[in-house]
Motif scaffolding. Structure first.
Motif, PDB file in Angstrom:
ATOM      1  N   GLU A  16       0.834  -1.209   0.000  1.00 29.38           N
ATOM      2  CA  GLU A  16       0.000   0.000   0.000  1.00 29.38           C
ATOM      3  C   GLU A  16       0.868   1.259   0.000  1.00 29.38           C
ATOM      4  N   LEU A  54       1.117   4.024  -2.994  1.00 33.96           N
ATOM      5  CA  LEU A  54       0.779   5.406  -2.683  1.00 33.96           C
ATOM      6  C   LEU A  54       1.913   6.347  -3.089  1.00 33.96           C
ATOM      7  N   ASN A  95       0.296  15.602  -3.496  1.00 34.84           N
ATOM      8  CA  ASN A  95      -0.759  14.800  -4.095  1.00 34.84           C
ATOM      9  C   ASN A  95      -1.342  15.593  -5.261  1.00 34.84           C
TER      10      ASN A  95
END
Length: 77
Positions: free
Chosen positions: A5, A9, A27
């Motif tokens: 994960e 990410l 992001n």
């Protein structure tokens, strides 16, 4: 957060800054925060046992861990 994960990410984020034991990612693709499911602005990875963050904005924070690192997901108000 498990290794897969975390790797998935981080590979989707844009590296931004690294200073001491803190690394920041932006992001830029509106990935959902794993804690609250809302898009987050930055991921701050704190690698050292003690870190000090100087914040220039008022932020909401979501927190989790990966290995011994603290992961902060910032949300601008």
């Amino acid at each position: 957060m498990d290794d897969d994960e975390f790797d998935e990410l981080v590979s989707s984020l844009t590296p931004y800054e690294e200073a001491g034991g803190v690394k920041t990612y932006r992001n830029t693709v509106s990935i959902a925060c794993p804690a609250c499911d809302d898009p987050f602005d930055d991921l701050v990875v704190c690698r050292d046992e003690y870190n000090s963050l100087e914040l220039s904005k008022i932020l909401d924070l979501c927190v989790t861990t990966h290995d011994d690192d603290v992961l902060l997901f910032t949300h601008q108000q």
